[in-house]
Design an enzyme around this catalytic site. Structure first.
Site, PDB file in Angstrom:
ATOM      1  N   CYS A 107      38.900  25.473  54.684  1.00  0.00           N
ATOM      2  CA  CYS A 107      38.297  25.896  53.420  1.00  0.00           C
ATOM      3  C   CYS A 107      37.569  24.736  52.747  1.00  0.00           C
ATOM      4  O   CYS A 107      37.741  23.573  53.105  1.00  0.00           O
ATOM      5  CB  CYS A 107      39.366  26.439  52.486  1.00  0.00           C
ATOM      6  SG  CYS A 107      40.029  28.048  52.995  1.00  0.00           S
ATOM      7  N   HIS A 124      37.792  27.222  47.116  1.00  0.00           N
ATOM      8  CA  HIS A 124      38.897  27.487  46.192  1.00  0.00           C
ATOM      9  C   HIS A 124      39.442  26.183  45.612  1.00  0.00           C
ATOM     10  O   HIS A 124      39.191  25.091  46.129  1.00  0.00           O
ATOM     11  CB  HIS A 124      40.019  28.284  46.883  1.00  0.00           C
ATOM     12  CG  HIS A 124      40.759  27.534  47.953  1.00  0.00           C
ATOM     13  ND1 HIS A 124      41.819  26.686  47.689  1.00  0.00           N
ATOM     14  CD2 HIS A 124      40.585  27.500  49.301  1.00  0.00           C
ATOM     15  CE1 HIS A 124      42.275  26.168  48.815  1.00  0.00           C
ATOM     16  NE2 HIS A 124      41.546  26.644  49.820  1.00  0.00           N
TER      17      HIS A 124
END
Length: 271
Positions: free
Chosen positions: A245, A228
């Site tokens: 992430c 992301h």
């Protein structure tokens, strides 16, 4: 006797005036004596000493190593060292831009050097003494590094091929790289998982329920871990880390990638 003596005396005087050699006659002859009259032209007097100090030639200006418009690894090191002593806050970018020129000019002025904004040999040596050797991720703090070769598992199909070694993500289709972006991973306490996964969910405006932080353009591949966009990565680069992430700092690039990636596409995280 008086007259001959006078004649002899006058002759002797004439001889002296004419500068001739005088010889005594008879026994007891002495060595001739030569008498020189001074010439009519006086010898030249020595020149008086010059009271003015001799002029010292101006030393040449130090050689300029880099200046505005230059690019490359050396410029990254210059920028990384200027960041260490708080003269530069952006980059390193690898391009000698106006911000770099202003930082060099400020550094020079603070140390009494000519404020040229160009990095010459004197400026560089002074900077070297005040800073440490930057590491790889100091040089590429904000990205810009080359991607390493893709893992063999990335060469078929549609793949988000993510390298922890080069900190890059390749979006690949059938072995062809469509785009490459720098990425950031989790810290040692929240590491990004390695292996082969697949995108199981996409969420354009996602917000983490665990950390209450935005995760735009999220493409989940393993539990709560996703690829992301990260505004923090965009601002601080590799000075920070994610919670596991895969962060992307280029919003335009991930927006384009998000539009192309499908649910079920493969994700490979490797060294």
């Amino acid at each position: 006797m008086g007259r001959p003596a006078a004649v002899l005396a006058s002759g002797a005087a004439l001889t002296v005036l004419c500068g001739c050699t005088v010889q005594a006659s008879g026994e007891g002859q002495r060595t001739p004596v030569r008498i020189e009259l001074p010439s009519g032209t006086p010898s030249a007097k020595p020149a008086p000493p010059d009271d003015k100090p001799s002029s010292t030639p101006t030393p040449p200006a130090p050689a300029v190593l880099w200046s505005r418009g230059d690019e490359g690894r050396d410029i990254r090191e210059l920028q990384a060292r200027l960041r260490q002593i708080a003269w530069l806050f952006d980059g390193p970018t690898g391009t000698y831009d106006d911000l770099t020129e202003q930082a060099v000019r400020g550094f020079q002025g603070k140390r009494g050097l000519p404020r040229t904004g160009k990095t010459d040999e004197v400026t560089w040596q002074r900077l070297l003494k005040m800073t440490r050797e930057p590491g790889k991720w100091d040089l590429y703090l904000m990205g810009g590094q080359e991607a390493d070769a893709p893992d063999a598992r990335c060469l078929t199909g549609r793949v988000l091929c993510i390298s922890k070694s080069s900190r890059t993500l390749r979006w690949m289709i059938d072995g062809r790289t469509v785009m490459t972006v720098p990425v950031r991973f989790g810290s040692q306490y929240t590491p990004t998982r390695e292996g082969v996964f697949s995108v199981y969910w996409k969420s354009r405006h996602h917000v983490s329920t665990l950390y209450d932080s935005p995760m735009p353009y999220a493409m989940f591949f393993s539990g709560g871990q996703a690829v992301h966009y990260s505004s923090d990565f965009a601002a601080t680069g590799y000075a920070g880390a994610s919670h596991g992430c895969v962060n992307v700092r280029d919003e335009r690039a991930i927006a384009e990638m998000f539009a192309q990636v499908r649910t079920g596409d493969k994700v490979v995280v490797h060294w």
